[in-house]
Design a protein around this motif. Structure first.
Motif, PDB file in Angstrom:
ATOM      1  N   GLU A  30       0.854  -1.211   0.138  1.00  0.00           N
ATOM      2  CA  GLU A  30       0.005   0.032  -0.013  1.00  0.00           C
ATOM      3  C   GLU A  30       0.791   1.276  -0.186  1.00  0.00           C
ATOM      4  O   GLU A  30       0.214   2.280  -0.457  1.00  0.00           O
ATOM      5  N   GLY A  31       2.160   0.969   0.504  1.00  0.00           N
ATOM      6  CA  GLY A  31       3.027   2.304   0.504  1.00  0.00           C
ATOM      7  C   GLY A  31       4.119   2.189  -0.728  1.00  0.00           C
ATOM      8  O   GLY A  31       5.199   3.042  -0.367  1.00  0.00           O
ATOM      9  N   ALA A  32       3.815   1.537  -1.616  1.00  0.00           N
ATOM     10  CA  ALA A  32       4.914   1.394  -2.659  1.00  0.00           C
ATOM     11  C   ALA A  32       4.381   1.971  -3.968  1.00  0.00           C
ATOM     12  O   ALA A  32       4.848   2.031  -5.022  1.00  0.00           O
ATOM     13  N   LEU A  88      -2.654   6.638   7.345  1.00  0.00           N
ATOM     14  CA  LEU A  88      -3.577   5.410   6.664  1.00  0.00           C
ATOM     15  C   LEU A  88      -4.708   5.557   5.998  1.00  0.00           C
ATOM     16  O   LEU A  88      -4.969   5.177   5.035  1.00  0.00           O
ATOM     17  N   ARG A  89      -5.199   6.941   6.147  1.00  0.00           N
ATOM     18  CA  ARG A  89      -6.359   7.149   5.408  1.00  0.00           C
ATOM     19  C   ARG A  89      -5.692   7.637   3.936  1.00  0.00           C
ATOM     20  O   ARG A  89      -6.632   7.305   2.930  1.00  0.00           O
ATOM     21  N   PHE A  90      -4.372   8.268   4.048  1.00  0.00           N
ATOM     22  CA  PHE A  90      -3.839   8.260   2.546  1.00  0.00           C
ATOM     23  C   PHE A  90      -3.751   7.038   1.787  1.00  0.00           C
ATOM     24  O   PHE A  90      -4.244   6.939   0.549  1.00  0.00           O
ATOM     25  N   LEU A  91      -3.398   6.068   2.567  1.00  0.00           N
ATOM     26  CA  LEU A  91      -3.177   4.788   1.931  1.00  0.00           C
ATOM     27  C   LEU A  91      -4.458   4.127   1.341  1.00  0.00           C
ATOM     28  O   LEU A  91      -4.482   3.650   0.273  1.00  0.00           O
ATOM     29  N   ASP A  92      -5.754   4.378   2.231  1.00  0.00           N
ATOM     30  CA  ASP A  92      -6.901   4.073   1.656  1.00  0.00           C
ATOM     31  C   ASP A  92      -7.338   4.392   0.435  1.00  0.00           C
ATOM     32  O   ASP A  92      -7.705   3.768  -0.589  1.00  0.00           O
ATOM     33  N   TRP A  93      -7.069   5.876   0.129  1.00  0.00           N
ATOM     34  CA  TRP A  93      -7.268   6.613  -1.231  1.00  0.00           C
ATOM     35  C   TRP A  93      -6.386   5.923  -2.233  1.00  0.00           C
ATOM     36  O   TRP A  93      -7.101   5.592  -3.402  1.00  0.00           O
ATOM     37  N   GLN A  94      -5.270   5.817  -2.004  1.00  0.00           N
ATOM     38  CA  GLN A  94      -4.214   5.265  -3.144  1.00  0.00           C
ATOM     39  C   GLN A  94      -5.082   3.884  -3.643  1.00  0.00           C
ATOM     40  O   GLN A  94      -4.886   3.649  -4.644  1.00  0.00           O
ATOM     41  N   VAL A 127       0.322  -6.960   2.760  1.00  0.00           N
ATOM     42  CA  VAL A 127      -0.725  -6.513   2.123  1.00  0.00           C
ATOM     43  C   VAL A 127      -1.779  -6.604   3.133  1.00  0.00           C
ATOM     44  O   VAL A 127      -2.132  -7.648   3.615  1.00  0.00           O
ATOM     45  N   ASN A 128      -2.490  -5.244   3.216  1.00  0.00           N
ATOM     46  CA  ASN A 128      -3.605  -5.455   4.226  1.00  0.00           C
ATOM     47  C   ASN A 128      -4.833  -5.096   3.445  1.00  0.00           C
ATOM     48  O   ASN A 128      -5.158  -3.910   3.005  1.00  0.00           O
ATOM     49  N   PRO A 129      -5.886  -6.091   3.287  1.00  0.00           N
ATOM     50  CA  PRO A 129      -6.945  -5.828   2.193  1.00  0.00           C
ATOM     51  C   PRO A 129      -7.815  -5.100   2.832  1.00  0.00           C
ATOM     52  O   PRO A 129      -8.616  -4.459   1.846  1.00  0.00           O
ATOM     53  N   THR A 130      -7.880  -4.600   3.936  1.00  0.00           N
ATOM     54  CA  THR A 130      -9.064  -3.509   4.529  1.00  0.00           C
ATOM     55  C   THR A 130      -8.729  -2.243   3.787  1.00  0.00           C
ATOM     56  O   THR A 130      -9.601  -1.469   3.537  1.00  0.00           O
ATOM     57  N   HIS A 131      -7.543  -1.740   3.134  1.00  0.00           N
ATOM     58  CA  HIS A 131      -7.184  -0.770   2.629  1.00  0.00           C
ATOM     59  C   HIS A 131      -7.671  -0.771   1.245  1.00  0.00           C
ATOM     60  O   HIS A 131      -8.053   0.466   0.517  1.00  0.00           O
ATOM     61  N   SER A 166      -1.954  -9.039   6.214  1.00  0.00           N
ATOM     62  CA  SER A 166      -2.021  -8.149   7.472  1.00  0.00           C
ATOM     63  C   SER A 166      -3.529  -8.045   7.799  1.00  0.00           C
ATOM     64  O   SER A 166      -4.490  -7.424   7.102  1.00  0.00           O
ATOM     65  N   LEU A 167      -3.936  -8.391   9.179  1.00  0.00           N
ATOM     66  CA  LEU A 167      -4.957  -7.804   9.690  1.00  0.00           C
ATOM     67  C   LEU A 167      -4.867  -6.417  10.027  1.00  0.00           C
ATOM     68  O   LEU A 167      -3.781  -5.770  10.336  1.00  0.00           O
ATOM     69  N   LEU A 168      -5.822  -5.689  10.096  1.00  0.00           N
ATOM     70  CA  LEU A 168      -6.035  -4.436  10.777  1.00  0.00           C
ATOM     71  C   LEU A 168      -6.240  -4.461  12.185  1.00  0.00           C
ATOM     72  O   LEU A 168      -7.285  -5.065  12.637  1.00  0.00           O
TER      73      LEU A 168
END
Length: 366
Positions: A30-32, A88-94, A127-131, A166-168
């Protein structure tokens, strides 16, 4: 290992770091996303960017080193000010820009290509699927699409990649157990571990809540790694070890505050996947010189050096290793130690670890 030569003791630059065969064990898919990734995905999906494109990765300086501007809803915030929750909200948007299997595969392939450019031979990518909001209920399909991209990358000679699912922290115990049961049943390709991430300080202690999920993961043969000891203190690391059976801790830097915990980490050989730039950018420590990385090493903890979320932090692994060398006085001999520990701490298979160790020894012996 031979005694380091004068050349080995010279200043470590990014080229020297790239030349070292190594693994990276604490990095989030998510951060790449690069800025180019985001622009391409937004254009493909007809999505307007949340503000001027350049502000998404507008990098200001903090004590001479990169610090990102986190952009959410069209408003830019410095990462230190926005904190981990805003980040983390920014990662959700990406991640919401990834809408098709091919787009997911392309993201995976691009990740492997960038890792290869840093001299990384193997990565455990989180990888956190919740994002990935548009894939809810289709998490296994998303993992399979990523695996396809990683398969293609490996066929092309790029970095090999294993996935840490990854779990959240905010998920319920039932949600976590359902997710792990699905993993244990389907055994998705390239999924090698179970992880937890999210803001410890906001959510609080979660070891007891996720105990059963991690026990199921262990029984299914999955490795276990846990984000802990970042925005909260040593207690999260204790919970990860004692309640979740963590084999590796992501971050874990606050363990330095508890001598008994340090002894436990050393005695059991539990490694810490440390990310100094992330810790400084998100306000865990005020600057690099305040970071406990050297203290952890001096105490005998098996520390690896990682990027966490390299794209929004405006960095790459070779840059962070070179900055660490400059800030803490590490030489190339020390960098080889980081490379060796990264291989040992990774969840790569035994054959690959053996090959990477041999390649590293050959490289540093030249």
């Amino acid at each position: 290992m031979p005694h380091p030569t004068a050349a080995a003791l010279a200043r470590v630059d990014e080229d020297a770091v790239r030349a070292l065969p190594k693994a990276e064990v604490h990095v989030h898919l998510e951060g790449a996303f690069s800025l180019l990734d985001l622009l391409r995905l937004a254009k493909q999906n007809g999505v307007a960017l949340p503000g001027p494109a350049l502000t998404i990765f507008d990098v200001s300086t903090h004590d001479g080193f990169a610090r990102p501007e986190v952009t959410t809803g069209g408003v830019a915030h410095g990462a230190g000010a926005a904190g981990l929750s805003g980040f983390l909200r920014f990662l959700d948007w990406q991640c919401s820009l990834v809408r098709t299997r091919q787009q997911a595969a392309d993201v995976a392939y691009a990740f492997a290509a960038r890792q290869t450019g840093s001299g990384v031979r193997y990565s455990d990518v989180i990888v956190n699927p919740t994002h990935w909001s548009l894939w809810r209920g289709r998490e296994l399909e998303l993992l399979d699409a990523f695996a396809g991209g990683f398969d293609e990358a490996e066929q092309d000679g790029l970095c090999r990649v294993g996935i840490a699912y990854s779990l959240l922290r905010g998920q319920s115990a039932a949600e976590a157990e359902d997710a792990v049961a699905a993993l244990a049943s389907a055994r998705p390709r390239r999924v090698v571990a179970l992880s937890i991430d999210g803001d410890e300080k906001t959510v609080g202690r979660t070891g007891e809540k996720f105990h059963d999920a991690f026990r199921t993961a262990a029984a299914a043969g999955l490795h276990r790694t846990v984000h802990a000891g970042e925005s909260s203190g040593p207690e999260g690391v204790w919970d990860a070890i004692e309640m979740l059976g963590a084999e590796r801790i992501d971050h874990g830097v606050r363990a330095i505050e508890d001598p008994a915990l340090i002894r436990r980490l050393v005695d059991e050989g539990i490694s810490l996947g440390v990310c100094p730039r992330s810790n400084v950018s998100l306000g865990i420590y005020p600057d690099w010189r305040s970071h406990p990385l050297p203290l952890l090493l001096d105490a005998g903890v098996a520390v690896t050096l990682n990027t966490d979320d390299p794209a929004p932090l405006g960095t790459a692994l070779e840059r962070d290793w070179a900055v660490a060398a400059e800030q803490f006085g590490f030489d190339l001999h020390d960098m080889a130690g980081f490379a060796r520990r990264s291989i040992d701490a990774s969840f790569a298979d035994d054959d690959l670890k053996r090959d990477l160790r041999a390649e590293l020894e050959e490289t540093i012996g030249r």
